[in-house]
Scaffold this active site. Structure first.
Site, PDB file in Angstrom:
ATOM      1  N   SER A   1      38.029  41.939  39.580  1.00  0.00           N
ATOM      2  CA  SER A   1      38.589  41.428  38.331  1.00  0.00           C
ATOM      3  C   SER A   1      38.767  42.611  37.390  1.00  0.00           C
ATOM      4  CB  SER A   1      37.587  40.440  37.726  1.00  0.00           C
ATOM      5  OG  SER A   1      37.948  40.101  36.413  1.00  0.00           O
TER       6      SER A   1
ATOM      7  N   TYR B   1      28.761  38.450  34.981  1.00  0.00           N
ATOM      8  CA  TYR B   1      30.043  38.445  35.723  1.00  0.00           C
ATOM      9  C   TYR B   1      30.500  39.897  35.908  1.00  0.00           C
ATOM     10  CZ  TYR B   1      34.825  37.049  37.050  1.00  0.00           C
ATOM     11  OH  TYR B   1      36.026  36.875  37.715  1.00  0.00           O
TER      12      TYR B   1
END
Ligand SMILES: NC(=O)c1ccc[n+]([C@@H]2O[C@H](COP(=O)([O-])OP(=O)(O)OC[C@H]3O[C@@H](n4cnc5c(N)ncnc54)[C@H](OP(=O)(O)O)[C@@H]3O)[C@@H](O)[C@H]2O)c1
Length: 249
Positions: A146, A159
Site C-alpha cells: 500500500s 497497518y
C-alpha cells in the site's frame, strides 16, 4: 498471454483480489480463488467458467497456517502447478493507537503479515519449480502492500507496520530468488474503492470518510498486476506505486 499457467489469488472474494483473478483468467490463466466467503468465490468462479476459463474455489482462512498451506497444495494438486501467487488478502483497521482494541492489531498482523508469509512459504518451492520446468521459465509472486507501506501516518500505525513489513520481506525474497527466475513484485495502491475501509469501527469510519477523495477501481490495480506478470522473462517489475491522480499524500 498466461495460457497454461496457474495463478492463486488470496482475498479473491472481493475488491482487488476478485478483479485480479478475473483479469488473470481473461489472459488464459487457470485461477485458484482463496478467501473465507465461499458464496462469493462460487459466483466469481461461475463467471470465469462462463467465459471459458478455469477456476478452483478454495474456501480458506489464511490466518490459519494449515488452511493457507492447504490452499497452495490444493492449487497444485488440482490445477497441476503454480506459476503465480498474488498475496492480496488484507485488512486495514485504522484509528489512534492510544486506546485501540488490541484485537484489531492482532487481526492485521495475523492476516497482512502471517497469512501472507504462510502462503509465500508454501508457494516458493512450487514457484521455483515452475520457473525451472514451465514453458515460460519464469514465475511470479506479487505481494500487495500500500502507499501505507511507504509512509507512516498518525492513526494507521499498525497497518503501516504490516505493509512496511510486506515491503521488506518482498525485497529480501526478491534478492534471494531473482537468479532462479522467480520474480517478487510489490504493488502499492493508493485509495481504491473496495470493501477495505468498511471493516473499521463506525467512529473510525466516520473520520476516514471525510478524508476520502478520488479513488481508483479494483480493476485499475488488477491491470497493474496483469502487466507485471505478463512481462517477458528478462523483465521484472520490482515495485509499483499507484495513486489516483488527485491523491497527494
Ligand atoms: N482498497 C484500497 O484503498 C487499498 C489500498 C492499498 C492497499 N490495499 C490492499 O489491497 C488488498 C486487497 O484489499 P481490498 O481493497 O480489495 O479490500 P477487500 O475488498 O476488503 O478485500 C479483502 C479480501 O481479503 C479477504 N480476507 C480477509 N480476511 C481473510 C482471511 N482470514 N483469509 C483469507 N482471505 C481473507 C477478504 O475475503 P473474505 O472476507 O471472504 O475472507 C477479501 O477477499 C489488501 O491487502 C489491502 O491492504 C487496498
Amino acid at each position: 498471454m498466461l495460457k497454461s499457467t496457474v495463478a492463486l489469488v488470496t482475498g479473491a472474494s472481493s475488491g482487488i483480489g476478485a478483479a485480479t483473478a478475473a483479469a488473470l483468467a481473461a489472459q488464459g490463466a487457470a485461477v485458484a480463488l482463496a478467501a473465507r466467503r465461499g458464496d462469493r468465490l462460487d459466483a466469481l468462479a461461475a463467471d470465469i467458467r462462463g467465459q471459458g476459463g478455469t477456476a478452483l474455489v478454495l474456501e480458506s482462512d489464511i490466518t490459519d497456517q494449515q488452511q493457507a498451506t492447504d490452499a497452495v497444495e490444493r492449487t497444485v494438486a488440482e490445477l497441476g502447478r503454480l506459476d503465480t501467487l498474488v498475496n492480496n488478502a488484507g485488512v486495514m483497521l485504522l484509528g489512534p493507537a492510544v486506546g485501540a482494541p488490541l484485537s484489531e492489531w492482532q487481526r492485521m498482523v495475523d492476516l497482512n503479515v502471517l497469512g501472507l508469509l504462510y502462503c509465500a512459504h508454501a508457494a516458493v518451492p512450487h514457484l521455483l519449480r515452475a520457473a525451472q520446468d514451465s514453458p515460460r521459465q519464469v514465475a511470479d509472486m506479487v505481494n500487495i502492500s500500500s502507499v501505507a507501506g511507504r509512509v507512516a501516518r498518525s492513526g494507521s500505525g499498525v497497518y503501516n507496520l504490516t505493509k512496511h513489513g510486506v515491503g521488506a520481506f518482498s525485497e529480501s525474497l526478491r534478492q534471494e530468488v531473482a537468479s532462479r527466475y522467480v520474480r517478487v513484485s510489490l504493488v502499492e495502491p493508493g485509495a481504491t474503492a473496495t470493501e477495505l475501509a468498511s471493516h473499521n469501527r463506525p467512529e473510525v469510519l466516520d473520520s476516514i470518510r471525510s478524508q476520502f477523495g478520488q479513488t481508483m477501481d479494483a480493476g485499475d490495480i488488477a491491470d497493474a498486476i496483469t502487466y507485471i506478470v505478463t512481462r517477458p522473462r528478462h523483465v521484472a517489475v520490482n515495485e509499483m506505486l499507484i495513486r489516483p491522480t488527485e491523491q497527494v499524500r
